[in-house]
Design a protein around this motif. Sequence first.
Motif, mmCIF file in Angstrom:
data_model
loop_
_atom_site.group_PDB
_atom_site.id
_atom_site.type_symbol
_atom_site.label_atom_id
_atom_site.label_comp_id
_atom_site.label_asym_id
_atom_site.label_seq_id
_atom_site.Cartn_x
_atom_site.Cartn_y
_atom_site.Cartn_z
ATOM 1 N N ALA A 6 57.907 -20.540 -63.173
ATOM 2 C CA ALA A 6 57.360 -20.107 -61.878
ATOM 3 C C ALA A 6 57.054 -18.625 -61.871
ATOM 4 N N GLN A 61 54.119 -17.487 -61.821
ATOM 5 C CA GLN A 61 52.953 -17.461 -60.928
ATOM 6 C C GLN A 61 51.794 -16.651 -61.484
ATOM 7 N N GLU A 89 48.729 -18.882 -61.227
ATOM 8 C CA GLU A 89 48.241 -18.982 -59.846
ATOM 9 C C GLU A 89 47.358 -17.790 -59.525
ATOM 10 N N ILE A 100 52.080 -22.674 -56.192
ATOM 11 C CA ILE A 100 53.438 -22.677 -56.749
ATOM 12 C C ILE A 100 54.419 -22.144 -55.719
ATOM 13 N N LYS A 137 58.355 -20.759 -55.768
ATOM 14 C CA LYS A 137 59.424 -20.398 -56.698
ATOM 15 C C LYS A 137 60.762 -20.831 -56.125
ATOM 16 N N PRO A 155 59.865 -23.942 -60.772
ATOM 17 C CA PRO A 155 58.989 -24.196 -59.621
ATOM 18 C C PRO A 155 59.506 -25.375 -58.796
#
Lengths: 203, 393, 391
Positions: free
Chosen positions: A64, A66, A69, A79, A81, A97
């Motif tokens: 996660a 990101q 993203e 996503i 977290k 995630p």
Amino acid sequence: MLGEGILKGMAETARNFVGSFVSKERLTTVEYPEERIAAIENARVFPFLVYDTADWEAGLRCVACQICEKECPPKCIFIDKSKDKKPDAIGKQQFYPTRFDIDISVCMSCQICVEVCPFEAIKMDNEFELATDDRFGGLLLDRKQLAKPNEYYHQIHPTEAAAVDARLAEEKAKADAKAKGAADAAAAKAAAVLAAKPEGAGD
Amino acid sequence: MTTTSTAFLREKMEEGWNRPPVIAPEGEGELLEIAMGPHHPSTHGVFRMDLALDGERVVRLKPVFGYLHRNHEKIAEQISYLASMPYTDRLDYICSLTNNWAYALAVEKLTGQEVPERAEYIRVILAEFTRIQNHASAIGFLIQEMGASGTPLMYAFKEREKILDLFETLTGSRMMCNYMRFGGCRVDVSAAWLEEARKVVAGLPRFIDEFENLLSGNEILMARCQGVGILRPELAVNAGITGPMLRGSGVNYDIRKVDHYGIYDRFKFRVPLGDHGDVYDRYMVRILEMRESITILNQALKEIPGGPVMDPKAKIRGFRPKPGEAYGRIEAPKGELGFYLISDGGPNPYRYRVRPPSLVNLTVLEDMCLGSDVADVVLIFGSVDIVLGEVDR
Amino acid sequence: MITTMDQIFVLLQHWIVGFLPAFVQPFAAVLLSVVVIICLFPALFALAVWMERKGLGRMQNRLGPNRVGPFGLLQPIADGIKSLTKEDIVPLSADTPVHFLAPLLLVVAAFMGFAVLPMGRNMVLVDMDAGLLFFFAMGASTEVSVFMAGWSSRNKYSLLGAMRAVAQMISYEVVLLLSSVAVVMISGSMSLTKIVEAQNHYTWGMPHWYIFTPWGLAGFVMYAIAATAETNRSPFDLPEGESELVAGYHTEYSGFKFALFFLGEYLAMFSISGLGTTLFLGGWSAPFAFLEWVPSWIWFFSKLMMSIFVFIWMRGTLPRLRQDQLMNFAWKFVLPFTLLNLMVTALWRFMGEGWERWVVCSAILAVVWVVMGRVEMRSEHFGPRSYRYAE
């Protein structure tokens, strides 16, 4: 002579007509879905998440971070977290995630998420028969639908998967060596302290 | 007071709608106004032409486009430089690799990045493959509009499939390749791919020969295309036309020879020119350019050196060029494709402008079509070879 | 046995009619033949549609339809059912009676042409002394229906398409007639059965088909060009050019009326090919003397389907000619050549038997063709070109 070019053209067409009965080269139709062309190894369609062990949640490589993203051009990855941490493949505590959604009706298969992922967690799948008639979420794939095992990755992209595994093994070996070195140094320090103590205590 | 729509229409008919259409004899009377498109079998995408006809002759032609506008340039201002690369694939969606190269060239000019030699060779090989498959489909579509029920189109697509398979093996996708990066290429080519590419190139001359057998001596093709849609060289130069349209009118301007970008100087190839500027000349220039591309491919596939394919100092993420501007252009299959970038030091460009060859080439459509028949308008439009993704962005 | 196979349909007809009382028999015989023709040729039309789609597909390196029935043989039936179930839309301002009658007239006029074609030995529906004349009279009626369709639709595009189509058909009608006149001159009669019988002789195993003579070959080529233009087939199909003005004169027709236009076009193709076979290819006569045991109607229909295949072949290869080029071609090239052909035919007859007439007639026709071809191309400013490269 007038008509010569036309006759040459018609001879060409006739050659193709006759050839289509005899040679495969002049009849290139593949009758889908009964026949299929073999998938090309590097083909990419939509992303999927790789997991290592048998448990898809625990073995998920994604931490996660990101980055995908942020870098995704049409912003189709969503996503969330987690608040706690879990150990990852090399034992380090990482986030994970709690939600990882990809909207494949928006995804443009550009593969930038794969390029920027530092953890080899997201890779490109090659499955394309994903049509659905549920237009209010049928094309929003969630974490469970996206997670696929490493063996699947080996199946669809053997060369790439082998290279990724080699890289990960190398990193693990380096991390292990470092951990071992640190453990040895700590043990040596502790032993030195222990050895130094009786002398100091004897004062 | 009328209640149903049928009754309403009948009332209107009594009032005088019920007249047969008038076809004006030449020189007097009303003009017949037709809108060709946006739903039309021969416009290459959603494109409209408002024609005013006097009998069969075209008196006025107004192109109307914008049906495929997707805010490409505005989107590019909101996302990073790298994230714009997949969007450039979708500009001229048939030739995605040349679009990528033009954008990468513009950014490399902006930042002053070096490109390794192997990457340059790969870029040239892919660009020439793109040129061949683009010209093959353009000619195929042109002949299809002339009415040969798609036979040359099918032959062209057969060859194109082989080239697209090559692209898929290398980049992962047949058309939206997203392969060039700032400072090189995304992945390296393998020896197996180069072998496959050599095989495909070896089969190409025979395909072009068969194509020419079918078409070039055909009297009907000659009658339809010669003398139709003449573009004078002065007008072409003044209007900014580039690509096969310009060379079909006889002007010697090929950006590969003018700008010496990439490593095109190392290859020996000729630039074909036409003399009359009509549809037949543009068609023949495209065929001859395909043959020249095969020459370049043979040389490049033989001489490709080893080495890295990406500048080791290149950054993928966190890429912030210094403030400045750059214009990078290449000889795309349709003409001069240029990218103008203004950077203000941030991660996104301040201004991102695409110079699409199809749009600029369309500006002379009316001049070429005036005085010709409606049937010729379709041909002339096909010979300009546009893709709406580029025109509308 | 062999003669039985050859005459089997005639014998069948006599047998069936034999069951009826004597005063009804002539009418019943004719009625039976008419019913057979009306059932047979639409079946051939379905076969031709299938041949066209599969043939075009194979020429373009792809399979044609192959899902409906084995090898797609039931595809025409699927198309027929589709066109029957579509909504029949008539424009509000259209001239309804004319709009309704146009496709009917086309089909009826196309069917009438089959009445005089000899499809086998003794197998002609009506043995007229002026069969050729009757055929052309019926063929000209198809042009009326085309114009009716375009006019009654009250649509700019339809009208344009109809006017183009009628102009084209009238121009090429002249050529059609003149190339047939050459045959009439040599065979001495306008009755189609006599024309076939005149060709049914063999010399050294080779048949006396008129196509094997210089004037016959030239006549056949002109006839073929005119036939392609008459039936609005590629390369002369501008009136129904899809990429120009939608569908030309049948834009406003949908459903079964559209299918009737399609049927009418193919029936016209069959009847013109049938006439061409009769005039130039020997009708029902076999190509070699030793093949005479094959029934005559098999020869006629095979030659007919071969001509259809050539039509399909041309459609798959050639682009369309523009309207004015088409008309130019008709009046400035094809028609003068046909007139010359008439004179050469007369010369052929005048010179009497012998090898001299072959040499002289072939030479005249070949030289004039080449010269006229060059002149035509130069006057229209087109021809092969060579290209230069930049230095």
